[in-house]
Motif scaffolding. Structure first.
Motif, mmCIF file in Angstrom:
data_model
loop_
_atom_site.group_PDB
_atom_site.id
_atom_site.type_symbol
_atom_site.label_atom_id
_atom_site.label_comp_id
_atom_site.label_asym_id
_atom_site.label_seq_id
_atom_site.Cartn_x
_atom_site.Cartn_y
_atom_site.Cartn_z
ATOM 1 N N PRO A 180 27.356 16.053 34.104
ATOM 2 C CA PRO A 180 26.785 16.841 35.209
ATOM 3 C C PRO A 180 26.261 15.990 36.366
ATOM 4 C CG PRO A 180 26.068 17.755 33.124
ATOM 5 C CD PRO A 180 26.766 16.457 32.811
ATOM 6 N N PHE A 181 25.891 14.745 36.094
ATOM 7 C CA PHE A 181 25.397 13.901 37.175
ATOM 8 C C PHE A 181 26.500 13.618 38.188
ATOM 9 C CE2 PHE A 181 22.378 13.130 33.770
ATOM 10 C CZ PHE A 181 21.161 13.136 34.445
ATOM 11 N N VAL A 182 27.713 13.343 37.707
ATOM 12 C CA VAL A 182 28.843 13.141 38.622
ATOM 13 C C VAL A 182 29.180 14.449 39.320
ATOM 14 C CG1 VAL A 182 31.275 12.501 38.797
ATOM 15 C CG2 VAL A 182 29.746 11.220 37.287
ATOM 16 N N GLY A 183 29.148 15.557 38.577
ATOM 17 C CA GLY A 183 29.431 16.845 39.198
ATOM 18 C C GLY A 183 28.500 17.151 40.347
ATOM 19 N N LEU A 184 27.228 16.844 40.194
ATOM 20 C CA LEU A 184 26.272 17.101 41.277
ATOM 21 C C LEU A 184 26.366 16.042 42.369
ATOM 22 C CD1 LEU A 184 23.288 18.293 39.104
ATOM 23 C CD2 LEU A 184 24.558 19.672 40.755
ATOM 24 N N TRP A 185 26.682 14.809 42.011
ATOM 25 C CA TRP A 185 26.877 13.770 43.042
ATOM 26 C C TRP A 185 28.006 14.170 43.997
ATOM 27 C CZ3 TRP A 185 31.264 10.683 43.837
ATOM 28 C CH2 TRP A 185 31.116 9.666 44.787
ATOM 29 N N SER A 186 29.043 14.792 43.474
ATOM 30 C CA SER A 186 30.169 15.201 44.314
ATOM 31 C C SER A 186 29.862 16.441 45.144
ATOM 32 C CB SER A 186 31.410 15.474 43.445
ATOM 33 O OG SER A 186 31.952 14.272 42.943
ATOM 34 N N ARG A 187 28.740 17.094 44.867
ATOM 35 C CA ARG A 187 28.447 18.377 45.514
ATOM 36 C C ARG A 187 27.190 18.386 46.368
ATOM 37 N NH1 ARG A 187 30.979 19.894 40.474
ATOM 38 N NH2 ARG A 187 32.318 21.755 40.722
ATOM 39 N N VAL A 188 26.244 17.508 46.079
ATOM 40 C CA VAL A 188 24.941 17.545 46.737
ATOM 41 C C VAL A 188 24.759 16.273 47.557
ATOM 42 C CG1 VAL A 188 22.438 17.604 46.380
ATOM 43 C CG2 VAL A 188 23.949 18.989 44.928
ATOM 44 N N ARG A 189 24.454 16.447 48.803
ATOM 45 C CA ARG A 189 24.276 15.297 49.692
ATOM 46 C C ARG A 189 23.068 14.477 49.248
ATOM 47 N NH1 ARG A 189 26.810 14.799 54.301
ATOM 48 N NH2 ARG A 189 27.251 17.044 54.364
ATOM 49 N N ALA A 190 23.251 13.162 49.210
ATOM 50 C CA ALA A 190 22.172 12.239 48.832
ATOM 51 C C ALA A 190 21.577 12.589 47.473
ATOM 52 C CB ALA A 190 21.083 12.213 49.910
ATOM 53 N N PHE A 191 22.431 12.946 46.527
ATOM 54 C CA PHE A 191 21.962 13.336 45.195
ATOM 55 C C PHE A 191 21.266 12.174 44.503
ATOM 56 C CE2 PHE A 191 23.085 13.439 40.567
ATOM 57 C CZ PHE A 191 22.174 14.430 40.210
ATOM 58 N N ASP A 192 20.081 12.448 43.981
ATOM 59 C CA ASP A 192 19.307 11.471 43.225
ATOM 60 C C ASP A 192 19.323 11.897 41.765
ATOM 61 O OD1 ASP A 192 17.510 9.770 42.059
ATOM 62 O OD2 ASP A 192 15.814 10.300 43.343
ATOM 63 N N PRO A 193 19.942 11.114 40.883
ATOM 64 C CA PRO A 193 20.014 11.532 39.481
ATOM 65 C C PRO A 193 18.650 11.724 38.837
ATOM 66 C CG PRO A 193 20.735 9.253 39.745
ATOM 67 C CD PRO A 193 20.632 9.831 41.121
ATOM 68 N N ALA A 194 17.636 11.022 39.339
ATOM 69 C CA ALA A 194 16.294 11.208 38.787
ATOM 70 C C ALA A 194 15.805 12.634 38.984
ATOM 71 C CB ALA A 194 15.322 10.218 39.427
ATOM 72 N N ALA A 195 16.292 13.290 40.040
ATOM 73 C CA ALA A 195 15.860 14.671 40.295
ATOM 74 C C ALA A 195 16.315 15.593 39.170
ATOM 75 C CB ALA A 195 16.409 15.152 41.641
ATOM 76 N N LEU A 196 17.537 15.386 38.674
ATOM 77 C CA LEU A 196 18.021 16.214 37.573
ATOM 78 C C LEU A 196 17.277 15.873 36.287
ATOM 79 C CD1 LEU A 196 19.886 18.346 36.442
ATOM 80 C CD2 LEU A 196 21.666 16.607 36.201
ATOM 81 N N SER A 197 17.062 14.600 36.021
ATOM 82 C CA SER A 197 16.298 14.225 34.834
ATOM 83 C C SER A 197 14.901 14.845 34.873
ATOM 84 C CB SER A 197 16.190 12.704 34.726
ATOM 85 O OG SER A 197 17.440 12.115 34.419
ATOM 86 N N ASP A 198 14.276 14.831 36.032
ATOM 87 C CA ASP A 198 12.935 15.418 36.167
ATOM 88 C C ASP A 198 12.959 16.921 35.903
ATOM 89 O OD1 ASP A 198 11.907 12.942 36.749
ATOM 90 O OD2 ASP A 198 11.762 13.271 38.908
ATOM 91 N N LEU A 199 14.023 17.595 36.338
ATOM 92 C CA LEU A 199 14.135 19.035 36.075
ATOM 93 C C LEU A 199 14.277 19.319 34.584
ATOM 94 C CD1 LEU A 199 16.516 20.094 38.993
ATOM 95 C CD2 LEU A 199 14.098 20.705 38.746
#
Length: 366
Positions: A45-64
């Motif tokens: 999912p981290f790659v999936g969101l990197w391809s979709r969300v501008r300036a995606f920070d993987p820490a944001a998903l981990s925090d969620l």
């Protein structure tokens, strides 16, 4: 009725899937818009969101995940999905029958004679102490009462269908390897699962139809079923039919859509995008031809990571020693190679925390 060709459907799908332009969205909103991300492979999912969300920070998903605002749980198609906490609680009861049927489709003989309602109650009672357990540990706790089924069959039925659970972090956190530990979904989120709707009404089904079309439309009823796995949605579609607009594809299938949802011009340029394994942009349809050729359809269920070029699957990719390796499925033009390499370097940087920008593209073939 307007006919939408494959290219028009592909561009609509890219727009809905946030793949035509990276979205300026908070990560939680992106997960909600997409109706979740398939996540049995925890890092995908981290790659999936990197391809979709501008300036995606993987820490944001981990925090969620650690903040219990998104959760990993069995849901659509009986696969592990990463969904918002709100969606998990609202949708879980609507999926229960489907989850049972899908597990029985694999283990019907082993579970013959088992009262599933009794098994569900016993499983919830064991999990009520709040102690995280693996599937095997839960099955062992009940094996004395149900000795006939193999532990795998008992565990799959409990964890994937009968007992709504969440997979606890650190499973699913960025660059973290961890086994699956489960707790009751309601305990983890601090809220009870929404009860089933009264007989004769299906507000959750209607909401699922709207949410699916927002993220995947225009689409046929068979596509909707392929995404969520639910067979009982024709009544929900009929109930909101007057809200929707209809098209046809080139095969004559009726496609439904939200009237104001984006349907870009078919000639809209589509940027190169790297998709993770089991991405719902492909798996979320019965007819996947809008994005992937029939000759390559098997890649979508084999866990291959793919590259979109001009809006279609044109290569697979993997990572070896910090290098993104791209293997074309068709001949690349010089422009294709340049744009794929540029995006591949960006992906290598993302995956390595800027330690590597290496990308290799295998020779194209005729």
């Amino acid at each position: 009725m307007t006919v939408l060709d494959t290219r028009a459907l592909g561009r609509a799908t890219l727009a809905r899937q946030l793949l035509l332009d990276r979205a300026e969205l908070p990560v939680l909103d992106a997960v909600a818009h997409l109706g979740g991300l398939q996540a049995q492979e925890p890092q995908e999912p981290f790659v999936g969101l990197w391809s979709r969300v501008r300036a995606f920070d993987p820490a944001a998903l981990s925090d969620l995940l650690t903040g219990r605002r998104v959760v990993r749980t069995h849901l659509m198609r009986r696969t592990v999905h990463l969904v918002t906490a709100d969606d998990a609680l609202a949708w879980r009861a609507r999926h229960t029958t489907m989850l049972r049927q899908r597990v029985l489709g694999v283990y019907r003989r082993e579970l013959d004679g088992v009262n599933l309602d009794e098994l569900a109650a016993a499983g919830r009672a064991v999990m009520a102490d709040g102690e995280p357990r693996s599937m095997t540990e839960l099955a062992r706790a009940l094996a004395e009462r149900w000795p006939a089924p193999a532990p795998r069959a008992l565990g799959e039925m409990l964890i994937a269908a009968l007992v709504p659970v969440a997979q606890l972090p650190p499973r699913g956190l960025w660059r973290t390897k961890a086994g699956v530990r489960n707790v009751l979904l309601s305990s983890w989120l601090g809220r009870e699962i929404d009860p089933p709707s009264p007989e004769g009404s299906d507000p959750v089904g209607q909401a699922l139809v709207r949410r699916y079309l927002a993220a995947f439309g225009p689409a046929a009823s068979a596509d909707l079923r392929a995404w969520c796995g639910l067979a009982g949605l024709p009544a929900a579609v009929a109930a909101i039919r007057e809200e929707l607009v209809a098209f046809r594809d080139e095969r004559g299938r009726e496609l439904l859509d939200l009237p104001d949802a984006p349907r870009p011009d078919p000639d809209t340029p589509a940027p190169v995008r790297f998709l993770p394994a089991f991405d719902n942009a492909i798996l979320g349809f019965h007819d996947r031809g809008r994005i992937i050729d029939d000759a390559h359809r098997g890649l979508s269920v084999a866990g291959a990571r793919v590259v979109l070029v001009d809006g279609r699957v044109a290569a697979t990719w993997n990572v070896e020693a910090g290098t993104v390796i791209v293997t074309p499925l068709r001949r690349f033009s010089r422009t294709d190679r340049t744009t794929v390499a540029d995006q591949g370097r960006a992906l290598a940087s993302f995956l390595s925390d800027n330690d590597s920008h290496r990308v290799e593209i295998a020779a194209s073939f005729c």
